[in-house]
Design a protein around this motif. Structure first.
Motif, PDB file in Angstrom:
ATOM      1  N   CYS A  46       0.830  -1.215   0.000  1.00  0.00           N
ATOM      2  CA  CYS A  46       0.000   0.000   0.000  1.00  0.00           C
ATOM      3  C   CYS A  46       0.862   1.261   0.000  1.00  0.00           C
ATOM      4  CB  CYS A  46      -1.014  -0.010   1.134  1.00  0.00           C
ATOM      5  SG  CYS A  46      -0.279  -0.078   2.751  1.00  0.00           S
TER       6      CYS A  46
ATOM      7  N   TYR B  15      -1.776   4.516  -4.612  1.00  0.00           N
ATOM      8  CA  TYR B  15      -2.727   4.412  -3.506  1.00  0.00           C
ATOM      9  C   TYR B  15      -2.822   5.706  -2.689  1.00  0.00           C
ATOM     10  CZ  TYR B  15      -2.929  -0.647  -4.304  1.00  0.00           C
ATOM     11  OH  TYR B  15      -3.133  -1.889  -4.853  1.00  0.00           O
TER      12      TYR B  15
ATOM     13  N   GLU C 246     -13.053   1.597   1.691  1.00  0.00           N
ATOM     14  CA  GLU C 246     -12.982   0.243   2.237  1.00  0.00           C
ATOM     15  C   GLU C 246     -11.833  -0.527   1.588  1.00  0.00           C
ATOM     16  OE1 GLU C 246     -16.836  -1.513   1.956  1.00  0.00           O
ATOM     17  OE2 GLU C 246     -17.736   0.034   3.237  1.00  0.00           O
ATOM     18  N   ASP C 247     -11.569  -1.726   2.101  1.00  0.00           N
ATOM     19  CA  ASP C 247     -10.440  -2.531   1.596  1.00  0.00           C
ATOM     20  C   ASP C 247     -10.519  -2.754   0.081  1.00  0.00           C
ATOM     21  OD1 ASP C 247      -9.530  -2.665   4.139  1.00  0.00           O
ATOM     22  OD2 ASP C 247     -10.217  -4.725   4.516  1.00  0.00           O
ATOM     23  N   GLY C 248     -11.743  -2.927  -0.426  1.00  0.00           N
ATOM     24  CA  GLY C 248     -11.940  -3.212  -1.844  1.00  0.00           C
ATOM     25  C   GLY C 248     -11.399  -2.117  -2.753  1.00  0.00           C
ATOM     26  N   ALA C 249     -11.267  -0.901  -2.223  1.00  0.00           N
ATOM     27  CA  ALA C 249     -10.784   0.225  -3.021  1.00  0.00           C
ATOM     28  C   ALA C 249      -9.291   0.093  -3.312  1.00  0.00           C
ATOM     29  CB  ALA C 249     -11.061   1.538  -2.300  1.00  0.00           C
ATOM     30  N   TYR C 250      -8.638  -0.859  -2.640  1.00  0.00           N
ATOM     31  CA  TYR C 250      -7.195  -1.030  -2.815  1.00  0.00           C
ATOM     32  C   TYR C 250      -6.817  -2.114  -3.828  1.00  0.00           C
ATOM     33  CZ  TYR C 250      -6.590   2.161   1.076  1.00  0.00           C
ATOM     34  OH  TYR C 250      -6.612   3.275   1.865  1.00  0.00           O
ATOM     35  N   ALA C 251      -7.789  -2.498  -4.661  1.00  0.00           N
ATOM     36  CA  ALA C 251      -7.469  -3.439  -5.744  1.00  0.00           C
ATOM     37  C   ALA C 251      -6.364  -2.823  -6.598  1.00  0.00           C
ATOM     38  CB  ALA C 251      -8.705  -3.710  -6.588  1.00  0.00           C
TER      39      ALA C 251
ATOM     40  N   GLN D 191      -8.443  -9.809  -8.840  1.00  0.00           N
ATOM     41  CA  GLN D 191      -7.697  -8.618  -8.442  1.00  0.00           C
ATOM     42  C   GLN D 191      -6.578  -9.000  -7.497  1.00  0.00           C
ATOM     43  OE1 GLN D 191      -8.454  -5.696  -9.626  1.00  0.00           O
ATOM     44  NE2 GLN D 191     -10.608  -5.757 -10.219  1.00  0.00           N
TER      45      GLN D 191
ATOM     46  N   TYR E 184      -4.300  -7.371  -4.181  1.00  0.00           N
ATOM     47  CA  TYR E 184      -4.415  -6.360  -3.132  1.00  0.00           C
ATOM     48  C   TYR E 184      -3.094  -6.228  -2.390  1.00  0.00           C
ATOM     49  CZ  TYR E 184      -9.382  -6.740  -4.050  1.00  0.00           C
ATOM     50  OH  TYR E 184     -10.594  -6.726  -4.686  1.00  0.00           O
TER      51      TYR E 184
END
Lengths: 162, 88
Positions: A43, A48, A56-61, A106, A108
């Motif tokens: 990250c 990023y 949320e976590d999903g936004a970090y694909a 995806q 992460y």
């Protein structure tokens, strides 16, 4: 003859540098045949920094365009290793195109992405590749065909430039 | 002679299939004289893809210098026939 190496050697083979050198390690490369590489997603990567605070976590694909870039850099390393379809004196390697590309999933932060690239065919100054990117053994990307072209560097020089 | 014409047509249709797949059009759209670049929007990369697929399928080597000549189905057939020894 296969080889393993890190970014120091990779940088002698391709021109990509921070923050867009997206291959961390070459696990195995056999000139003219295939390469397996690793890209560790963290990250801390610049893409990023603008993710909103409340995301949320999903936004970090991991951005798919960069996943494809990373796969293509692996192909470029394969071409440059042992100079199979790499650039000779006064030549440049250009990205030609890709087709039959499918995104299955995806990656992460924390994931190790493994790229496997196979050299399929070389002809008429073009090199054809195919392969996959996977996380934990599950494919997240398949590339049916990618093409690179070797062209004289002079063809790219702007006319009239001094 | 009837025999060789049938074989020739078969070969032509095979090449037509390959070209159509690379250019992402229906095989019927590729006539013997329709121009790949002007009629089917082919660029130089598509031309190389066609050359690569023909080399692989027919196990022949087509020199890069033949690329500019590969502008329609008839021309491709002639180049391939020459390289594959179909004319012998």
């Amino acid at each position: 003859m296969s080889a393993t190496f890190g970014p120091g050697t990779a940088k002698t083979l391709i021109p990509h540098r921070y923050p867009i050198l997206l291959v961390d390690r070459v696990l195995e490369v056999t000139a003219g045949h295939g390469i397996s590489t690793v890209k560790a997603v963290t990250c801390n990567e610049p893409w990023y920094q603008d993710v909103p605070e409340d995301a949320e976590d999903g936004a970090y694909a991991y951005p798919t365009a960069l996943l494809i870039e990373s796969w293509c850099q692996s192909a470029a390393l394969l071409a440059a290793h042992g100079d199979q379809g790499g650039a000779g004196e006064g030549e440049v390697v250009l990205f030609g195109g890709m087709s039959k590309v499918t995104v299955h999933g995806q990656a992460y932060p924390g994931d190790l992405v493994r790229h496997d690239v196979k050299l399929v065919q070389q002809t008429a100054g073009a090199t054809f590749f195919e392969g996959t990117a996977s996380v934990g053994g599950e494919p997240i990307l398949t590339v049916g065909q990618a093409v690179t072209l070797v062209k004289p560097a002079a063809a790219l020089q702007a006319t009239g430039a001094s | 002679m009837e025999m060789s014409t049938a074989v020739q047509q078969e070969q032509l249709d095979e090449i037509r299939e390959i070209v159509a797949e690379v250019l992402e059009v229906e095989p019927e759209e590729i006539t013997e004289t329709s121009n790949f670049a002007n009629d089917h929007e082919a660029d130089s990369l598509r031309a190389i893809e066609i050359l690569a697929r023909l080399e692989k399928k027919y196990k022949v080597e087509i020199p890069q210098s033949d690329l500019p000549k590969m502008e329609n189905l008839t021309a491709v057939y002639q180049i391939l026939a020459e390289r594959a020894g179909w004319l012998d």
